[in-house]
Scaffold this motif. Structure first.
Motif, PDB file in Angstrom:
ATOM      1  N   SER A 292       0.753  -1.299   0.069  1.00  0.00           N
ATOM      2  CA  SER A 292      -0.361  -0.236   0.209  1.00  0.00           C
ATOM      3  C   SER A 292       0.683   1.209  -0.067  1.00  0.00           C
ATOM      4  O   SER A 292       0.235   2.238  -0.074  1.00  0.00           O
ATOM      5  N   GLU A 293       2.405   1.583   0.175  1.00  0.00           N
ATOM      6  CA  GLU A 293       3.108   2.265   0.024  1.00  0.00           C
ATOM      7  C   GLU A 293       3.379   2.704  -1.007  1.00  0.00           C
ATOM      8  O   GLU A 293       4.104   3.874  -1.736  1.00  0.00           O
TER       9      GLU A 293
ATOM     10  N   PRO B 294      -5.381  -1.193  -0.282  1.00  0.00           N
ATOM     11  CA  PRO B 294      -6.029  -1.389   1.188  1.00  0.00           C
ATOM     12  C   PRO B 294      -5.858  -2.384   1.826  1.00  0.00           C
ATOM     13  O   PRO B 294      -6.646  -3.043   1.574  1.00  0.00           O
ATOM     14  N   TYR B 295      -5.106  -2.299   2.966  1.00  0.00           N
ATOM     15  CA  TYR B 295      -5.440  -4.221   3.705  1.00  0.00           C
ATOM     16  C   TYR B 295      -6.133  -3.779   4.362  1.00  0.00           C
ATOM     17  O   TYR B 295      -7.224  -5.084   5.006  1.00  0.00           O
ATOM     18  N   GLU B 296      -7.681  -2.752   4.660  1.00  0.00           N
ATOM     19  CA  GLU B 296      -9.029  -2.848   5.689  1.00  0.00           C
ATOM     20  C   GLU B 296      -9.505  -3.345   4.943  1.00  0.00           C
ATOM     21  O   GLU B 296     -11.003  -3.548   5.519  1.00  0.00           O
TER      22      GLU B 296
ATOM     23  N   PRO C  78      -6.553  -3.112  -8.830  1.00  0.00           N
ATOM     24  CA  PRO C  78      -5.408  -2.149  -8.351  1.00  0.00           C
ATOM     25  C   PRO C  78      -5.102  -1.080  -8.846  1.00  0.00           C
ATOM     26  O   PRO C  78      -4.922   0.005  -8.473  1.00  0.00           O
ATOM     27  N   HIS C  79      -5.537  -1.043  -9.937  1.00  0.00           N
ATOM     28  CA  HIS C  79      -4.217  -0.672 -11.167  1.00  0.00           C
ATOM     29  C   HIS C  79      -5.815  -0.250 -11.839  1.00  0.00           C
ATOM     30  O   HIS C  79      -4.929   0.705 -13.218  1.00  0.00           O
TER      31      HIS C  79
ATOM     32  N   ALA D 280     -12.832  -1.435  -5.744  1.00  0.00           N
ATOM     33  CA  ALA D 280     -12.641  -3.024  -5.042  1.00  0.00           C
ATOM     34  C   ALA D 280     -14.583  -3.940  -5.132  1.00  0.00           C
ATOM     35  O   ALA D 280     -15.320  -2.381  -5.853  1.00  0.00           O
ATOM     36  N   LEU D 281     -14.666  -4.970  -5.133  1.00  0.00           N
ATOM     37  CA  LEU D 281     -15.755  -5.369  -5.333  1.00  0.00           C
ATOM     38  C   LEU D 281     -16.419  -6.491  -4.392  1.00  0.00           C
ATOM     39  O   LEU D 281     -15.409  -7.213  -3.558  1.00  0.00           O
ATOM     40  N   TYR D 282     -17.164  -6.186  -4.449  1.00  0.00           N
ATOM     41  CA  TYR D 282     -17.852  -6.055  -3.524  1.00  0.00           C
ATOM     42  C   TYR D 282     -19.211  -7.405  -3.212  1.00  0.00           C
ATOM     43  O   TYR D 282     -19.371  -6.753  -4.770  1.00  0.00           O
TER      44      TYR D 282
END
Length: 400
Positions: free
Chosen positions: A63-64, A75-77, A348-349, A356-358
């Motif tokens: 994430s950095e 993001p890991y969250e 991510p790209h 984010a896919l929920y």
């Protein structure tokens, strides 16, 4: 775009004809490349794979990186990983390793007893930060090994050889109670009949440390492998693992019943599609008679591409993503229960922003929806895509 690194005082690019030589020299000098994808730079490390040297992302540093950098991670969250970092998973930036706290033991006292399959993965939320369950350890190694990532360019190029290699590499940067996890990990190498004697000898060397002593505590090992079949035994079952012929793992009747109950979905998916993989992670010890006896066990279903899935809805999503040239990352639950939302996958790209896919299951309640809303609101920099299964077919993917 060619990636740029600072190695020592020099700025080098991946496409530089001398890049391989530079990496070799930096590896021997124990220098850390700095990825220059962003102003601050992000430390990385050099891994040796056979005779080749590769620049790898430091554990839990994805994430950095800049979102357009190939080393960037969402993001890991958005998964179960976020709750564990800093508690059950502790990063040592100085040496690039992670120390794990486990909620299961790697030693055993008293009589040999095959234990739980069990409620460890659906436990109370209050325990999530402190220690990793057996399933969470598998998820961590799968994530850290890059096995949650996929692009259509890799079709037909991921087999057990690659899976094992990635898992071993992830374990090499992981410690448990100050010792290397790799010392207590058995992942079967590809079985070849002509190499049978040599393979069995190498396995015997690995297992020598856990042979049952005449008294005192017994050491346990962690096995990660692909289930070939569950075979009948006079008492309980035998789990036959691919690439380990002649080395079944015994599981007692009670644990077998709990396994079928706790992992009913995983077993159902595996039986429904002969291209799926059923991954087993188990702690086991050796009895005085030389049998491998399971102590604790967890299962994970995976697609043909070795991407973890929880249900048929995730399978449909993952299959759609697997045909894209755009990289996707499968989200994992770690210690989170099935009643809590996670991003089933991320892009991510994707431009102009990561997505984010929920997936909202048909039995989701108000608490699930409230938690999902909070998760989405907390990351305004990530575009949400939601498939509410109860409302119909999967929406078009957010490809930008």
């Amino acid at each position: 775009m060619s990636r740029r690194y600072q190695i020592g005082q020099a700025i080098v690019e991946e496409e530089d004809p001398a890049f391989g030589t530079i990496l070799t020299e930096a590896y021997r000098a124990r220098q850390r490349p700095i990825c220059l994808c962003c102003d601050t730079g992000v430390a990385m490390y050099i891994a040796r794979v056979g005779e080749q040297f590769l620049v790898k992302r430091m554990p839990l540093s994805g994430s950095e990186h800049d979102p357009q950098c190939q080393s960037y991670e969402p993001p890991y969250e958005l998964s179960g990983l976020g709750l564990l970092i800093g508690g059950a998973i502790q990063l040592d930036p100085a040496n690039g390793t992670t120390a794990l706290k486990l909620d299961f033991s790697l030693s055993k006292r008293g009589a040999q007893k095959s234990a739980s399959a069990a409620a460890q993965n659906e436990g109370p939320v209050k325990n999530e930060i402190r220690k990793l369950s057996l399933r969470a350890l598998l998820h961590y190694l799968w994530h850290q090994g890059g096995l949650t990532e996929w692009t259509a360019h890799w079709a037909g190029k991921r087999h057990w050889f690659q899976v094992r290699s990635h898992l071993m590499e992830a374990a090499a940067t992981t410690t448990v109670k100050g010792s290397a996890l790799s010392e207590r990990l058995l992942i079967p190498e590809n079985f070849r009949l002509e190499d049978k004697a040599a393979i069995e000898q190498r396995r015997a060397v690995v297992l020598a440390d856990i042979r049952a002593p005449s008294s005192g505590p017994r050491k346990l090992m962690v096995l990660i492998g692909e289930v070939k079949e569950f075979a009948s035994a006079r008492s309980g079952k035998k789990i036959v693992v691919k690439h380990m012929p002649g080395f079944p793992l015994m599981i007692e009747d009670g644990a077998w019943r709990r396994l079928q109950s706790r992992y009913a979905a995983e077993l159902e998916l595996w039986r429904a599609n002969d291209r799926f993989h059923l991954v087993v992670i188990a702690t086991f010890g050796m009895t005085q008679s030389g049998l491998a006896m399971i102590d604790e066990i967890a299962l994970m279903s995976a697609t043909e591409q070795w991407l973890p899935i929880e249900n048929a809805y995730e399978h449909r999503l993952v299959e759609a993503l697997s045909r894209l040239s755009l990289k996707s990352v499968k989200g994992l639950r770690f210690n989170l229960s099935s009643t809590q939302p996670i991003a089933a996958a991320t892009l991510p790209h994707r431009r102009p922003a990561p997505a984010a896919l929920y997936i909202v299951p048909p039995d989701a309640d108000e608490e699930f929806e409230a938690a999902l809303s909070e998760m989405i609101a907390a990351r305004a920099d990530v575009e949400p895509w939601i498939w509410r299964v109860a409302e119909g077919e999967m929406p078009p993917l957010p490809l930008g």
